[in-house]
Design an enzyme around this catalytic site. Structure first.
Site, mmCIF file in Angstrom:
data_model
loop_
_atom_site.group_PDB
_atom_site.id
_atom_site.type_symbol
_atom_site.label_atom_id
_atom_site.label_comp_id
_atom_site.label_asym_id
_atom_site.label_seq_id
_atom_site.Cartn_x
_atom_site.Cartn_y
_atom_site.Cartn_z
ATOM 1 N N TYR A 142 0.827 -1.214 0.000
ATOM 2 C CA TYR A 142 0.000 0.000 0.000
ATOM 3 C C TYR A 142 0.860 1.263 0.000
ATOM 4 C CZ TYR A 142 -4.702 -1.919 0.858
ATOM 5 O OH TYR A 142 -5.923 -2.535 0.757
ATOM 6 N N LYS A 192 3.145 -15.352 1.817
ATOM 7 C CA LYS A 192 3.323 -16.056 0.535
ATOM 8 C C LYS A 192 4.823 -16.288 0.375
ATOM 9 C CE LYS A 192 1.731 -17.753 -3.362
ATOM 10 N NZ LYS A 192 0.895 -18.963 -3.416
ATOM 11 N N ASP A 224 -3.034 -18.229 -0.084
ATOM 12 C CA ASP A 224 -4.051 -18.914 -0.894
ATOM 13 C C ASP A 224 -4.732 -20.016 -0.076
ATOM 14 O OD1 ASP A 224 -1.579 -20.209 -0.904
ATOM 15 O OD2 ASP A 224 -1.650 -20.800 -3.014
ATOM 16 N N ASP A 248 -6.283 -7.095 4.011
ATOM 17 C CA ASP A 248 -7.421 -6.425 3.381
ATOM 18 C C ASP A 248 -8.343 -7.462 2.752
ATOM 19 O OD1 ASP A 248 -8.977 -4.274 2.288
ATOM 20 O OD2 ASP A 248 -8.058 -4.733 0.351
ATOM 21 N N ASP A 252 -12.251 -9.125 4.371
ATOM 22 C CA ASP A 252 -13.559 -9.107 3.680
ATOM 23 C C ASP A 252 -14.110 -10.527 3.585
ATOM 24 O OD1 ASP A 252 -13.367 -6.343 3.169
ATOM 25 O OD2 ASP A 252 -14.285 -6.583 1.181
HETATM 26 C C1 IPM Z 1 -10.366 -1.287 4.151
HETATM 27 C C2 IPM Z 1 -10.631 -0.631 2.826
HETATM 28 C C3 IPM Z 1 -9.467 0.305 2.503
HETATM 29 C C4 IPM Z 1 -8.210 -0.540 2.403
HETATM 30 C C5 IPM Z 1 -9.662 1.147 1.241
HETATM 31 C C6 IPM Z 1 -10.960 1.930 1.278
HETATM 32 C C7 IPM Z 1 -8.495 2.071 1.035
HETATM 33 O O1 IPM Z 1 -10.844 -1.586 1.836
HETATM 34 O O2 IPM Z 1 -10.249 -0.564 5.161
HETATM 35 O O3 IPM Z 1 -10.267 -2.512 4.187
HETATM 36 O O4 IPM Z 1 -7.930 -1.110 1.340
HETATM 37 O O5 IPM Z 1 -7.501 -0.629 3.399
HETATM 38 MN MN MN Z 2 -10.851 -3.627 2.554
#
Ligand code: IPM
Ligand code: MN
Length: 357
Positions: A142, A192, A224, A248, A252
């Site tokens: 990032y 990884k 993975d 990240d 999710d």
């Molecule tokens: C998160 C989001 C952020 C990230 C984005 C909005 C920059 O997806 O907080 O997980 O990738 O960290």
């Molecule tokens: Mn995210």
């Protein structure tokens, strides 16, 4: 009476609606638990870009630095996708994380009993899930340099750099150890290292640090495989320790174990100084302004803020219990609708939660 100064960043999309609910809830909790809370609202994200030409105005960052904690709703909208990268709401978020040195992102994933059927996975797979993703937040790909576009090639070319030094890996590992010690003492570090040098350094450093704490059981997993294991048998995990990009993606994925990303809170922390507490979900511009958003992830983030950021543990627990009570009475927002519960608006479910406090 204890007095706290928090900065509230309502941001974009559904942000202002869920922030209104959070404000009311915090005020009720402050009365109930005898503390004084000053809530300073600041412009941040796309809305700040429109007003001031930047998604993270200096004035907002300064106020955040001076606060006891920051409560952030969400930022972003597709309408900003064509802006220069540094003007996009997401860049504002990265700037805030970096300005406050928030290297540790904590994302708890816990199944709430009343929502056991909300997941797309089978009940027996998710019912015992209780894990925490500990994600490094201000390093890795990032922020790695160099990055950019190469223009003097025949075809368009672009690149980023995934880089960590061992001190960045050490400090996030220490956080994971601290958290694991308050739980089941199990850390799974995800990397990884079969392909990437940076992941080999990650793995070696994590093993070196964790081997000093004999209480901790440490395992390593390739990213993975970790993605596969998270849907195959998610209750094997206690603390997942990983880098910025992998965290990240996996957070999710893990969020969906609970059934709705509208339920997940997070805390972004530093060893000292204010943390930022924010829901994992985005700004959902498609439902913004309709009063149908789910405010619970932001409320649970407020609860993390009370507990970790302000040390108001009782108030934090009161809020968590209030949320559970409202859910177990069968009240839902539209994202959680299961065919038989009563669907309430964002503000209505907020009021129900306030009544339980
Ligand atoms: C998160 C989001 C952020 C990230 C984005 C909005 C920059 O997806 O907080 O997980 O990738 O960290
Ligand atoms: Mn995210």
């Amino acid at each position: 009476m204890k007095k706290y100064k928090i900065v509230l960043l309502p941001g974009d999309g559904i942000g202002p609606e869920i922030s209104e609910v959070s404000k009311k809830v915090l005020i009720k909790l402050s009365k109930k638990h005898n503390f004084d809370i000053e809530i300073i609202e600041k412009s941040f994200g796309g809305i700040a870009y429109e007003k001031y030409g930047t998604p993270a105005p200096d004035e907002t960052l300064e106020q955040c630095k001076k606060s006891d904690a920051v409560l952030l709703a969400c930022v972003g909208d597709i309408k900003y996708d064509s802006l220069a990268r540094e003007l996009r709401p997401e860049s504002g978020l990265l700037k805030l994380r970096s300005a406050l040195n928030l290297f540790a992102n904590i994302r708890p994933v816990k199944i709430r009993k009343s929502l056991i059927d909300a997941s797309t996975l089978k009940k027996e797979i998710v019912e015992n899930v209780d894990l925490i993703v500990v994600r490094e937040l201000i390093g890795g790909i990032y922020f790695g340099e160099p990055r950019g576009h190469i223009t003097n090639t025949k075809i368009p070319k672009a690149f980023n750099t995934m880089v960590y030094d061992s001190s960045e890996i050490e400090r996030i590992t220490e956080i994971a150890i601290k958290i694991a010690n308050q739980r089941n003492k199990k850390i799974c570090s995800v990397d990884k290292s079969n392909v990437l040098e940076v992941s080999q350094l990650w793995r070696d450093t994590v093993l070196n640090i964790t081997s000093k704490d004999k209480n901790i059981s440490i395992s390593n997993m390739y990213v993975d495989n970790a993605a596969m294991q998270l849907v195959r048998d998610p209750s094997q995990f206690d603390v997942i320790l990983t880098s910025n990009l992998f965290g990240d993606i996996l957070s999710d994925l893990a969020a969906m174990l609970t059934g709705s990303i509208g339920m997940l809170p997070s805390a972004s922390l530093n060893n000292n100084g204010p943390g930022v507490f924010e829901p994992v979900h985005g700004s959902a511009p498609d439902i913004a302004g309709k009063n149908i958003a789910n405010p619970i992830a932001m409320l649970l983030s407020a609860s993390m803020m009370l507990k970790i950021g302000l040390n108001e543990e009782e108030a934090a627990e009161n809020l968590e219990t209030a949320v559970d009570k409202v859910l177990s009475k069968g009240f839902r927002t539209a994202d959680l609708y299961d065919g038989y519960s009563e669907v309430l608006s964002c503000s209505e479910i907020g009021d129900k939660i306030i009544d339980e406090i």
